[in-house]
Design an enzyme around this catalytic site. Structure first.
Site, PDB file in Angstrom:
ATOM      1  N   LYS A 197      41.576  30.338  66.891  1.00 26.80           N
ATOM      2  CA  LYS A 197      40.123  30.700  66.603  1.00 26.80           C
ATOM      3  C   LYS A 197      39.142  29.724  65.907  1.00 26.80           C
ATOM      4  CE  LYS A 197      38.113  33.459  62.258  1.00 26.80           C
ATOM      5  NZ  LYS A 197      38.755  34.473  61.686  1.00 26.80           N
ATOM      6  N   LYS A 250      40.230  33.696  69.688  1.00 22.83           N
ATOM      7  CA  LYS A 250      38.890  34.265  68.781  1.00 22.83           C
ATOM      8  C   LYS A 250      38.582  33.655  69.101  1.00 22.83           C
ATOM      9  CE  LYS A 250      37.813  36.197  64.567  1.00 22.83           C
ATOM     10  NZ  LYS A 250      37.763  37.119  63.433  1.00 22.83           N
TER      11      LYS A 250
HETATM   12  C1  PBG Z   1      37.418  36.498  59.199  1.00 20.31           C
HETATM   13  C2  PBG Z   1      36.722  37.005  60.111  1.00 20.31           C
HETATM   14  C3  PBG Z   1      36.220  36.869  60.468  1.00 20.31           C
HETATM   15  C4  PBG Z   1      36.342  37.715  61.881  1.00 20.31           C
HETATM   16  C5  PBG Z   1      37.213  38.430  62.228  1.00 20.31           C
HETATM   17  N1  PBG Z   1      37.624  37.654  60.486  1.00 20.31           N
HETATM   18  C6  PBG Z   1      34.788  36.416  60.397  1.00 20.31           C
HETATM   19  C7  PBG Z   1      34.580  34.583  60.441  1.00 20.31           C
HETATM   20  O1  PBG Z   1      35.738  33.442  60.302  1.00 20.31           O
HETATM   21  O2  PBG Z   1      33.733  33.949  59.731  1.00 20.31           O
HETATM   22  C8  PBG Z   1      34.879  37.942  62.835  1.00 20.31           C
HETATM   23  C9  PBG Z   1      34.860  38.972  63.855  1.00 20.31           C
HETATM   24  C10 PBG Z   1      34.188  39.227  64.502  1.00 20.31           C
HETATM   25  O3  PBG Z   1      33.007  38.414  64.557  1.00 20.31           O
HETATM   26  O4  PBG Z   1      33.919  40.380  65.549  1.00 20.31           O
HETATM   27  N2  PBG Z   1      37.844  35.190  58.747  1.00 20.31           N
END
Ligand code: PBG
Length: 324
Positions: A197, A250
């Site tokens: 991520k 992601k």
């Molecule tokens: C929580 C999380 C995030 C997303 C999914 N789970 C955001 C972040 O890390 O700020 C992002 C999903 C998206 O942008 O569609 N940690």
């Protein structure tokens, strides 16, 4: 002109829709989609997220209808994000029995049990400071946060979640959550780890939808640097060792090289998360009449399959169901 040894005729396999369909290498199917839902405390709430046209925060009383609609469209799973009424330093709303995700999970499992509930396991929607763990000395304390994340995962499993999806990026989160789930008797519940991520600007609209913008600093001490490629394999490798059943990459669109790397290195199912900013950009362009939305969305989602994704998490899942 007759064919010579000098060149090949690739156009032969493109000459009709039928022959193109016959040789097509990758195809989207609804079985592979997970649709994210934002569940908010309260009643009678259906708020469109301003930066995500077509995406809503809904209260529990709208959830049954939503779940039935998704099943009717052929969507098999939802990813649940909670917007609690109150936040605190620890993010208690993430792990209490009366938490919004726990309530939504119980409702779905009662009304539409065949719809898979994937619970996002993170604290950022529930903490007053908006970080994904607890804060000590102005930084997120890894090991203290792990305890709360394990508690969150177990409470989600108790509510009936089918899959636990930890997105917090603390080191060791898969190991700790696996152990806690097993000890609580949930050794059959898979972990869909946000293994890779990145600290991405593409999450902007999500933070509006989930009200989870960090109140100070950013997430760069726990989410990955978008410049890095080899690091993705280290992250994914440790998650596999710790017991991850799925590996999420992601965001997806700007990181398809990483989707391919993870696919090539691991046998585990790979999940591409087509994130909020990727959705919003396309919607904005489409609303301006600048692009053909359907063609563009199907092209980019198919590109995720081509890169090696087995599963796609996408806000476009409903649109895709209508188009396919
Ligand atoms: C929580 C999380 C995030 C997303 C999914 N789970 C955001 C972040 O890390 O700020 C992002 C999903 C998206 O942008 O569609 N940690």
């Amino acid at each position: 002109m007759t064919e010579t040894w000098e060149f090949k005729r690739h156009r032969r396999l493109r000459s009709s829709a039928s022959i193109r369909a016959m040789v097509r290498e990758n195809e989207l199917k609804m079985d592979d989609f997970i649709y994210p839902l934002f569940i908010v405390e309260g009643e009678g709430i259906k708020n469109e997220v301003p930066s995500m046209p077509g995406v809503y925060q809904i209260s529990l009383d709208y959830l049954k209808k939503e779940a039935e609609e998704l099943l009717a469209l052929g969507i098999r799973g939802v990813m649940l994000f909670g917007v609690p009424a109150e936040k605190d330093e620890q993010g208690s709303g993430a792990f209490i029995e009366s938490g919004i995700v726990q309530k939504a999970t119980r409702l779905i499992k009662k009304e539409t049990p065949e719809l898979l509930v994937v619970a996002d396991t993170c604290l950022c929607e529930y903490t007053s400071h908006g970080h994904c763990g607890v804060i000590h000395n102005h930084d997120v304390d890894n090991d203290e946060s792990l305890k709360l994340l394990a508690e969150t995962a177990v409470s989600q499993a108790e509510a009936g979640a089918d899959i636990i999806a930890p997105s917090n990026m603390m080191d060791g989160f898969v190991a700790v959550i696996r152990q806690a789930l097993n000890e609580a008797g949930y050794n059959n519940i898979p972990i869909m780890s946000y293994a890779v991520k990145y600290a991405s600007a593409f999450y902007g609209p999500f933070r509006d939808a989930a009200d989870s913008t960090p109140q100070f600093g950013d997430r760069k001490t726990y989410q990955m640097d978008p410049a890095n490629r080899r690091e993705a394999l280290r992250e994914a490798g440790s998650d596999v060792e710790e017991g991850a059943d799925f590996l999420i990459v992601k965001p997806a669109m700007s990181f398809l090289d990483i989707v391919r790397d993870v696919r090539n290195h691991f046998d585990t199912p790979v999940v591409a998360y087509n994130v909020s900013g990727e959705y919003s950009m396309v919607k904005a362009a489409a609303m301006n009449g600048w692009v053909d939305e359907k063609a563009l969305v199907l092209e980019k989602l198919t590109a995720m399959k081509r890169a090696g994704a087995d599963v796609i998490i996408s806000y476009f899942a409903k649109d895709v169901a209508k188009w396919l």
